[in-house]
Design a protein around this motif. Structure first.
Motif, PDB file in Angstrom:
ATOM      1  N   ASP A 134       0.819  -1.220   0.000  1.00 28.21           N
ATOM      2  CA  ASP A 134       0.000   0.000   0.000  1.00 28.21           C
ATOM      3  C   ASP A 134       0.846   1.261   0.000  1.00 28.21           C
ATOM      4  O   ASP A 134       0.475   2.265  -0.611  1.00 28.21           O
ATOM      5  CB  ASP A 134      -0.914   0.037   1.235  1.00 28.21           C
ATOM      6  CG  ASP A 134      -2.055  -0.944   1.156  1.00 28.21           C
ATOM      7  OD1 ASP A 134      -2.327  -1.455   0.051  1.00 28.21           O
ATOM      8  OD2 ASP A 134      -2.675  -1.202   2.205  1.00 28.21           O
ATOM      9  N   ASP A 155       5.108   2.937  -4.237  1.00 29.36           N
ATOM     10  CA  ASP A 155       4.725   3.271  -5.601  1.00 29.36           C
ATOM     11  C   ASP A 155       5.499   2.341  -6.532  1.00 29.36           C
ATOM     12  O   ASP A 155       6.715   2.433  -6.629  1.00 29.36           O
ATOM     13  CB  ASP A 155       5.070   4.734  -5.891  1.00 29.36           C
ATOM     14  CG  ASP A 155       4.610   5.183  -7.254  1.00 29.36           C
ATOM     15  OD1 ASP A 155       4.046   4.363  -8.007  1.00 29.36           O
ATOM     16  OD2 ASP A 155       4.816   6.364  -7.572  1.00 29.36           O
ATOM     17  N   ARG A 170       5.121   2.075  -9.821  1.00 30.32           N
ATOM     18  CA  ARG A 170       5.209   2.505 -11.219  1.00 30.32           C
ATOM     19  C   ARG A 170       6.660   2.510 -11.657  1.00 30.32           C
ATOM     20  O   ARG A 170       7.574   2.464 -10.832  1.00 30.32           O
ATOM     21  CB  ARG A 170       4.595   3.888 -11.393  1.00 30.32           C
ATOM     22  CG  ARG A 170       3.084   3.865 -11.151  1.00 30.32           C
ATOM     23  CD  ARG A 170       2.518   5.221 -11.250  1.00 30.32           C
ATOM     24  NE  ARG A 170       3.020   6.010 -10.126  1.00 30.32           N
ATOM     25  CZ  ARG A 170       2.749   7.281  -9.930  1.00 30.32           C
ATOM     26  NH1 ARG A 170       2.009   7.938 -10.771  1.00 30.32           N
ATOM     27  NH2 ARG A 170       3.221   7.915  -8.895  1.00 30.32           N
ATOM     28  N   GLY A 201      -4.559  -2.220  -0.525  1.00 30.45           N
ATOM     29  CA  GLY A 201      -5.411  -1.157  -1.046  1.00 30.45           C
ATOM     30  C   GLY A 201      -6.767  -1.099  -0.400  1.00 30.45           C
ATOM     31  O   GLY A 201      -7.625  -0.344  -0.808  1.00 30.45           O
ATOM     32  N   SER A 239      -9.008  -3.252  -4.846  1.00 31.13           N
ATOM     33  CA  SER A 239      -7.644  -3.630  -4.520  1.00 31.13           C
ATOM     34  C   SER A 239      -6.658  -2.917  -5.433  1.00 31.13           C
ATOM     35  O   SER A 239      -6.934  -2.685  -6.601  1.00 31.13           O
ATOM     36  CB  SER A 239      -7.511  -5.139  -4.695  1.00 31.13           C
ATOM     37  OG  SER A 239      -6.208  -5.541  -4.467  1.00 31.13           O
ATOM     38  N   ARG A 240      -5.494  -2.576  -4.903  1.00 28.87           N
ATOM     39  CA  ARG A 240      -4.452  -1.927  -5.715  1.00 28.87           C
ATOM     40  C   ARG A 240      -3.946  -2.830  -6.821  1.00 28.87           C
ATOM     41  O   ARG A 240      -3.462  -2.353  -7.832  1.00 28.87           O
ATOM     42  CB  ARG A 240      -3.268  -1.532  -4.827  1.00 28.87           C
ATOM     43  CG  ARG A 240      -3.431  -0.147  -4.322  1.00 28.87           C
ATOM     44  CD  ARG A 240      -2.186   0.441  -3.790  1.00 28.87           C
ATOM     45  NE  ARG A 240      -1.217   0.763  -4.813  1.00 28.87           N
ATOM     46  CZ  ARG A 240       0.057   0.935  -4.542  1.00 28.87           C
ATOM     47  NH1 ARG A 240       0.499   0.804  -3.322  1.00 28.87           N
ATOM     48  NH2 ARG A 240       0.907   1.247  -5.474  1.00 28.87           N
ATOM     49  N   LEU A 299      -5.474  -4.328  -8.878  1.00 28.39           N
ATOM     50  CA  LEU A 299      -6.287  -4.195 -10.083  1.00 28.39           C
ATOM     51  C   LEU A 299      -5.805  -3.061 -10.976  1.00 28.39           C
ATOM     52  O   LEU A 299      -6.277  -2.900 -12.095  1.00 28.39           O
ATOM     53  CB  LEU A 299      -7.757  -3.984  -9.711  1.00 28.39           C
ATOM     54  CG  LEU A 299      -8.393  -5.122  -8.916  1.00 28.39           C
ATOM     55  CD1 LEU A 299      -9.824  -4.775  -8.554  1.00 28.39           C
ATOM     56  CD2 LEU A 299      -8.327  -6.425  -9.675  1.00 28.39           C
ATOM     57  N   GLU A 300      -4.868  -2.256 -10.488  1.00 28.83           N
ATOM     58  CA  GLU A 300      -4.327  -1.163 -11.289  1.00 28.83           C
ATOM     59  C   GLU A 300      -3.554  -1.724 -12.478  1.00 28.83           C
ATOM     60  O   GLU A 300      -2.946  -2.793 -12.397  1.00 28.83           O
ATOM     61  CB  GLU A 300      -3.392  -0.286 -10.451  1.00 28.83           C
ATOM     62  CG  GLU A 300      -4.096   0.476  -9.360  1.00 28.83           C
ATOM     63  CD  GLU A 300      -3.145   1.254  -8.469  1.00 28.83           C
ATOM     64  OE1 GLU A 300      -1.914   1.230  -8.712  1.00 28.83           O
ATOM     65  OE2 GLU A 300      -3.635   1.874  -7.520  1.00 28.83           O
ATOM     66  N   GLU A 301      -3.578  -0.989 -13.569  1.00 33.02           N
ATOM     67  CA  GLU A 301      -2.890  -1.388 -14.796  1.00 33.02           C
ATOM     68  C   GLU A 301      -1.404  -1.656 -14.521  1.00 33.02           C
ATOM     69  O   GLU A 301      -0.716  -0.848 -13.907  1.00 33.02           O
ATOM     70  CB  GLU A 301      -3.026  -0.275 -15.838  1.00 33.02           C
ATOM     71  CG  GLU A 301      -2.477  -0.616 -17.187  1.00 33.02           C
ATOM     72  CD  GLU A 301      -3.296  -1.654 -17.936  1.00 33.02           C
ATOM     73  OE1 GLU A 301      -2.719  -2.322 -18.795  1.00 33.02           O
ATOM     74  OE2 GLU A 301      -4.503  -1.794 -17.641  1.00 33.02           O
ATOM     75  N   ASN A 302      -0.919  -2.791 -14.948  1.00 33.34           N
ATOM     76  CA  ASN A 302       0.491  -3.192 -14.856  1.00 33.34           C
ATOM     77  C   ASN A 302       1.014  -3.325 -13.427  1.00 33.34           C
ATOM     78  O   ASN A 302       2.229  -3.381 -13.235  1.00 33.34           O
ATOM     79  CB  ASN A 302       1.392  -2.232 -15.638  1.00 33.34           C
ATOM     80  CG  ASN A 302       1.072  -2.240 -17.106  1.00 33.34           C
ATOM     81  OD1 ASN A 302       0.795  -3.283 -17.681  1.00 33.34           O
ATOM     82  ND2 ASN A 302       1.101  -1.071 -17.719  1.00 33.34           N
ATOM     83  N   PHE A 303       0.135  -3.369 -12.433  1.00 33.04           N
ATOM     84  CA  PHE A 303       0.622  -3.462 -11.055  1.00 33.04           C
ATOM     85  C   PHE A 303       1.503  -4.698 -10.857  1.00 33.04           C
ATOM     86  O   PHE A 303       2.601  -4.607 -10.320  1.00 33.04           O
ATOM     87  CB  PHE A 303      -0.527  -3.490 -10.036  1.00 33.04           C
ATOM     88  CG  PHE A 303      -0.036  -3.829  -8.659  1.00 33.04           C
ATOM     89  CD1 PHE A 303       0.526  -2.852  -7.856  1.00 33.04           C
ATOM     90  CD2 PHE A 303      -0.067  -5.127  -8.187  1.00 33.04           C
ATOM     91  CE1 PHE A 303       1.031  -3.165  -6.606  1.00 33.04           C
ATOM     92  CE2 PHE A 303       0.432  -5.451  -6.944  1.00 33.04           C
ATOM     93  CZ  PHE A 303       0.976  -4.467  -6.150  1.00 33.04           C
TER      94      PHE A 303
END
Length: 156
Positions: A50, A53, A55, A98, A108-109, A111-115
């Motif tokens: 959580d 980051d 990215r 998340g 949930s985190r 589910l973010e793109e490319n996590f």
């Protein structure tokens, strides 16, 4: 009965983890995980996810604040990888990521793109660990989480 204060303490320590207090905080978190076991480890990993980051590090250059958290998360995932229940432990932590403790239905985190790809790349997971986690997520009960694992297996 001790779960809530334990989880509050873990969340507090993770939220305030930085380079200056890294050694003392890691020692306290290690002690809590050793005392309270698997649930504490799952919650710790979830909190670290959580608070980090994931990215692309090059595209978002100011991840220096996340370095102590990434190091601790890498250590915790490495510790978990030595256990026979590695996949279920990591999947439980990621599924809980998340989510506010009061709202179990929050998205949930993961589910973010490319996590998942960024998570695996940041932690430098082996190919075997990546596949194990993706398969574990693909077998997850929430269909949306299962799709994350399936998509990852299809693309990577």
């Amino acid at each position: 009965m001790f779960a809530s204060p334990l989880f509050w303490q873990i969340r507090y320590l993770v939220s305030n983890l930085n380079k200056k207090n890294q050694q003392a905080t890691n020692a306290e978190l290690n002690q809590l995980v050793n005392l309270y076991g698997q649930d504490a480890r799952i919650f710790l990993i979830s909190c670290l996810v959580d608070e980090t980051d994931f990215r692309d590090q090059k595209a978002h250059g100011n991840q220096q604040k996340d370095v102590p958290k990434i190091l601790l998360l890498t250590h915790e995932v490495d510790e978990a990888s030595r256990r026979p229940n590695f996949v279920s432990l990591i999947c439980q932590a990621l599924e809980g990521s998340g989510r506010d403790g009061r709202n179990r239905h929050a998205p949930s985190r993961i589910l973010e793109e490319n996590f998942l790809a960024n998570f695996c790349r940041t932690l430098k997971l082996t190919t075997q660990q990546q596949i194990e986690i993706a398969v574990g997520l693909a077998k997850s009960t929430p269909h949306s989480v299962a799709l994350v694992g399936i998509r990852y297996l299809r693309t990577d």
